[in-house]
Enzyme design. Structure first.
Site, PDB file in Angstrom:
ATOM      1  N   GLU A 464       0.827  -1.209   0.000  1.00 58.95           N
ATOM      2  CA  GLU A 464       0.000   0.000   0.000  1.00 58.95           C
ATOM      3  C   GLU A 464       0.858   1.255   0.000  1.00 58.95           C
ATOM      4  OE1 GLU A 464      -3.265  -0.089   2.714  1.00 58.95           O
ATOM      5  OE2 GLU A 464      -4.084  -1.784   1.626  1.00 58.95           O
ATOM      6  N   ASN A 525      -5.102  -5.160  -2.375  1.00 58.95           N
ATOM      7  CA  ASN A 525      -5.747  -5.139  -1.064  1.00 58.95           C
ATOM      8  C   ASN A 525      -7.094  -4.457  -1.248  1.00 58.95           C
ATOM      9  OD1 ASN A 525      -3.282  -6.039  -0.184  1.00 58.95           O
ATOM     10  ND2 ASN A 525      -2.737  -4.196   0.961  1.00 58.95           N
ATOM     11  N   TYR A 531     -14.520  -1.176   4.150  1.00 62.99           N
ATOM     12  CA  TYR A 531     -14.166   0.250   4.108  1.00 62.99           C
ATOM     13  C   TYR A 531     -14.943   0.993   3.026  1.00 62.99           C
ATOM     14  CZ  TYR A 531     -10.150  -0.853   7.081  1.00 62.99           C
ATOM     15  OH  TYR A 531      -9.356  -1.261   8.112  1.00 62.99           O
ATOM     16  N   TRP A 612      -7.171 -11.222   5.219  1.00 64.88           N
ATOM     17  CA  TRP A 612      -6.608 -10.325   6.232  1.00 64.88           C
ATOM     18  C   TRP A 612      -7.507 -10.415   7.448  1.00 64.88           C
ATOM     19  CZ3 TRP A 612      -1.959  -8.380   6.321  1.00 64.88           C
ATOM     20  CH2 TRP A 612      -1.650  -7.447   7.328  1.00 64.88           C
TER      21      TRP A 612
HETATM   22  C1  GCB Z   1      -4.494  -2.765   4.693  1.00 64.46           C
HETATM   23  C2  GCB Z   1      -3.111  -2.794   5.197  1.00 64.46           C
HETATM   24  C3  GCB Z   1      -3.001  -3.541   6.493  1.00 64.46           C
HETATM   25  C4  GCB Z   1      -4.133  -3.146   7.414  1.00 64.46           C
HETATM   26  C5  GCB Z   1      -5.436  -3.498   6.747  1.00 64.46           C
HETATM   27  C6  GCB Z   1      -6.637  -3.105   7.590  1.00 64.46           C
HETATM   28  O1  GCB Z   1      -4.772  -2.628   3.550  1.00 64.46           O
HETATM   29  O2  GCB Z   1      -2.204  -3.303   4.265  1.00 64.46           O
HETATM   30  O3  GCB Z   1      -1.765  -3.275   7.062  1.00 64.46           O
HETATM   31  O4  GCB Z   1      -4.020  -3.760   8.652  1.00 64.46           O
HETATM   32  O5  GCB Z   1      -5.533  -2.836   5.542  1.00 64.46           O
HETATM   33  O6  GCB Z   1      -7.070  -3.862   8.431  1.00 64.46           O
HETATM   34  O7  GCB Z   1      -7.129  -1.995   7.399  1.00 64.46           O
END
Ligand code: GCB
Length: 897
Positions: A464, A525, A531, A612
């Protein structure tokens, strides 16, 4: 000094062809701050004790977290009042406490001092001594007996210093380490050390192992960016033979030129030598590093084949004196495999297609922070394997060696990366020279220390890196550094593809460098439905990116949603999620992953999807869900004790292990008596019983098995699911309680988790609706100074609403009911702007309702109670707009007496 010499080639073992030559001999620049790796993986196992000794420096450290101390490195400095600690150690403590940050928390970033008195192990005269740190965060300055040994910048890589000149081999030694994890800002010690920012807490300290390594003066290089000094390259794999090139860096720290014998052997998993070669080397000049190369053939190679057969050979390089004495020996894992990333067909391991089903991992744990143990890392991989993942992204930085070793041993494909996160400068301009140099150093450390791991399939050069301009609308100029890093990775390791994770590719924005295409592959990502946007936006976005970059193999490098263990929703479709706040009901994460995986698995051009995150992790910018300082997008809690429901959704889809999991076990005290029951399972069908009564079988599709409108009894309820999966009988059970009474229904419309009203009546979250959209009078993420309040006796009963053309079908016994409906006008500024009708079971009961007019203004609550009759087990309440859209904030249904 430059020296060129030749090695005599020799052959040992019938099937071995040797080509050994001195490729280059370089002057050794004395003590330098090259990084290193931890020694267990570098060492040779049995019989090596005499040649290379590693003494852990774990106990007896004195520690103080303090800024502005002076003279600490001097032997006479008095540290008697300091804390006694063991290494690995961090002074930070963050994300352990729960809803609020507790007084035990320590998120202070700055300087911590460590002092250790030690004695070196007995060693032959002329021995060489290295201090090895498996990682110190973020910047380390190291002194031995008052002499400055060096500085290392970067929180994640192994590094070593040559301590020979400063060490007292026969008496006391004093080691002093200053660790500085100051939050990067212009002018700080960390200003040119990636990462400049990131959504993870940078714990400070000597948080991985430290040790003293004693070698003979002639040894395998210890100062090659922390690497093991021997490097493998599998140059050909055929069915009957594989060829492995081995580069060995040999250091002569003796004062005289040295002739050596170099034995290179490849051992099978049963320790049998399958290929070996011996060659004479030298003379190597005093103070020089000689780079030697050999080529070995392995007959009938046994491939490293991921999860199905993670077969490992070992390469062992032994240095002997001209007379035959063993001088040093280093051993490294060796896996024979081919990998390929194709823009249309995805990933191939040994020629076979595999979709990389992956979850990313950070390295922290509660209380311990980053100071985790080998056992912790092994547990993490065991949980990942249990999920059914075949890959992981070790985010967002180099992890401890043990993690890569475990990945090798388990057959997990690894995305390895450097911590070049969010930005390359504080103001979005291109990286300055010092920052670029440090990024290059961290990349070289990552590669040299990990290139022998067959599990590592990709070097990621950034994450990112174009994020910050999205937030502050400035420029984003990372391209020149990315190109430089990409070229460096390719030159250092031509066999592994590069990648990075993109957050914010925007076409035609001249403020930001386009970056997709600057590495061999890319990861996106994306967090649709969290979001931004909706779950369904993911597919079209990916298809467009694929069309835009038809030659770049792509993956989804992050997708995920937060889930708090104590926050629950009756229907997570019921209201808007607040991604940066509270609540984060666990059921929303389920929905997010069900929808996202359905989209991802249908796109064969993707080489992988990386959830994630595998585990909740610490991030001190977060106040979300039911925690502070934690990003709770993990499928598993930060203490690794609780596997959230979504974990089992993936296990049902990814693993061949029989899986049957009833969803919602943490939402024990239910708000509604009639609800859908869900299980995640890889069975074709699952049977359900409730309180011993058969509910029936549900067919499972995509790992999801559903029973509609199950009626709970008042009090406690036992649900039991059973299935036969491939001949194995599996079952799961859970307990729910229901305190309500038949025919009573209380709904907070537009709300995700429900509410207990001022009169103690419990309202469930929005449920039983169809159509419309759930909203709050304050949309998620409304700044506190902009929040509005509703005027009403119990304002919370009005602060959310369903809006649109919609209806509710409430499951109640037939009979007469009082239906109380509460309304608020959220947006209209005058009477007559919003008018709608409400009917129950076809009877128009509220005609031409104008909430503004009825309440006497906007954001004022108004309540209407009507009498209605239920038929066919339902009250159907319909909201039909006449002008603008209909709204309702809460619904209370009670049987009439
Ligand atoms: C992302 C980032 C990561 C964050 C994640 C989030 O895109 O790369 O480091 O922890 O989002 O949870 O917002």
């Amino acid at each position: 000094m430059m020296l060129v010499s030749r090695l005599a080639a020799g052959v040992a073992g019938g099937n071995v062809r040797l080509r050994a030559a001195v490729l280059a001999v370089m002057a050794l620049a004395g003590v330098h701050a090259a990084a290193g790796t931890s020694a267990p993986g570098d060492s040779a196992g049995a019989g090596d004790a005499a040649v290379r000794v590693q003494m852990p420096l774990a106990n007896g450290w004195h520690f103080k977290q303090a800024a502005g101390l002076t003279g600490v490195e001097a032997p006479q400095f008095d540290d008697s009042g300091w804390d006694q600690v063991t290494v690995p150690h961090t002074w930070n403590r963050i994300g352990n406490e729960g809803y609020e940050r507790s007084p035990e928390s320590n998120n202070i970033q700055g300087t911590g001092w460590y002092r250790l008195k030690f004695r070196a192990p007995a060693a032959p005269k002329g021995s060489h001594y290295f201090l090895q740190f498996d990682a110190v965060s973020t910047v380390a300055n190291v002194w031995l007996n008052g002499h400055f040994l060096g500085r290392h910048e970067g929180a994640f890589a192994r590094f070593r210093f040559d301590a020979t000149a400063a060490l007292n081999p026969s008496g006391d030694n004093l080691l002093v380490v200053e660790a500085d994890n100051t939050r990067p800002a212009p002018g700080t010690a960390t200003a040119n050390v990636p990462p400049l920012s990131g959504d993870f807490f940078m714990f400070g300290g000597i948080y991985r192992n430290a040790s003293l390594i004693v070698t003979r003066p002639v040894h395998i290089d210890m100062l090659d960016f922390g690497g093991p000094g021997i490097y493998e390259r599998v140059s050909a794999i055929q069915a009957d033979a594989a060829t492995v090139q081995i580069t060995s860096r040999v250091t002569n720290n003796d004062c005289k030129p040295q002739r050596l014998r170099v034995e290179t052997a490849i051992l099978a998993a049963d320790d049998k030598v399958v290929a070996s070669t011996t060659s004479d080397a030298g003379p190597i000049a005093a103070g020089a590093v000689s780079v030697l190369q050999s080529s070995l053939n392995i007959a009938n190679p046994h491939l490293w084949n991921g999860l199905s057969d993670p077969y490992l050979y070992r390469t062992v390089v032994t240095l002997r004196s001209a007379k035959g004495a063993v001088l040093d020996r280093v051993s490294q894992p060796l896996g024979l495999r081919t990998i390929k990333f194709d823009p249309d067909q995805g990933f191939f391991l040994n020629g076979e297609h595999q979709y990389l089903k992956a979850a990313s991992m950070h390295q922290d744990r509660p209380v311990k922070g980053w100071a985790v143990s080998d056992a912790d890392q092994e547990e993490d991989f065991a949980i990942l394997a249990d999920l059914g993942a075949n890959a992981t992204r070790l985010a967002h930085y180099q992890h401890d060696q043990r993690s890569y070793e475990v990945a090798d041993a388990k057959g997990i494909i690894v995305w390895a990366e450097i911590p070049l996160v969010n930005k390359v400068s504080f103001d979005g301009t291109p990286a300055n020279a010092a920052f670029s140099a440090n990024a290059r150093q961290q990349l070289l450390e990552l590669i040299q220390q990990n290139r022998n791991h067959p599990s590592v399939a990709l070097w990621s050069i950034a994450n990112e890196i174009d994020l910050t301009p999205t937030q502050v609308k400035g420029p984003s100029r990372p391209a020149s550094l990315l190109k430089e890093l990409n070229a460096l990775a390719k030159s250092q390791d031509p066999d592994r593809p590069t990648t990075f994770a993109d957050c914010c590719e925007v076409e035609g924005n001249t403020q930001r460098d386009p970056i997709v295409g600057l590495a061999d592959t890319v990861g996106y990502n994306r967090y649709f439905g969290w979001y931004t946007g909706h779950f369904a936006d993911l597919g079209p976005m990916l298809d467009k990116a694929h069309a835009r970059h038809p030659r770049t193999p792509m993956s989804v490098s992050e997708y995920g949603a937060g889930a708090a263990l104590t926050q629950h929703s009756d229907d997570p479709n019921g209201g808007p999620i607040n991604p940066h706040g509270r609540p984060h009901p666990e059921e929303y994460q389920n929905l997010y992953h069900e929808a996202s995986w359905a989209i991802l698995k249908q796109r064969p051009y993707l080489w992988g999807a990386f959830i994630w995150n595998m585990f909740d992790f610490s991030s001190d910018s977060r106040r979300e869900g039911d925690l502070t300082d934690v990003n709770e997008k993990g499928l598993v809690s930060r203490d690794r004790k609780v596997r959230k429901d979504a974990f089992y959704f993936y296990r049902a889809n990814w693993s061949s292990q029989p899986t049957l999991h009833l969803v919602g076990r943490r939402y024990v005290d239910r708000a509604y008596g009639v609800l859908d029951v869900k299980a995640y399972s890889n069975a074709s069908q699952v049977h359900l019983s409730l309180n011993g009564q058969d509910v029936g079988a549900a067919a499972c599709a995509d790992g999801i098995c559903l029973w509609r409108a199950v009626h709970l009894q008042s009090g406690s309820n036992n649900l039991q699911a059973t299935a036969d999966i491939g001949g194995a009988a599996v079952s799961d059970s859970l307990q729910w309680t229901y305190a309500g009474k038949p025919g009573e229904v209380h709904i907070k419309a537009g709300d995700l988790t429900g509410y207990v009203a001022a009169d103690h009546q419990r309202y469930g979250s929005d449920m039983y609706f169809s159509g419309g959209e759930g909203k709050g009078v304050n949309p998620p993420d409304t700044a506190s100074e902009k929040r509005v309040n509703v005027e009403a006796a119990d304002p919370q009963l009005f602060n959310s609403y369903r809006i649109g053309t919609f209806s509710y079908r409430l499951p109640v016994p037939d009979g007469k009911y009082k239906v109380t409906l509460r309304f608020v006008e959220p947006t209209a500024s005058a009477a007559g702007e919003r008018v709608f009708n409400v009917s129950v079971n076809g009877k128009l009961l509220l005609k031409k309702l104008d909430v503004f007019a009825a309440a006497g203004g906007k954001l004022k609550g108004v309540e209407k109670t009507v009498n209605a009759s239920a038929h066919d087990g339902a009250l159907v309440i319909e909201f039909a707009p006449e002008k603008a859209e209909a709204v309702v904030s809460s619904i209370a249904v009670m049987p009439s007496r």
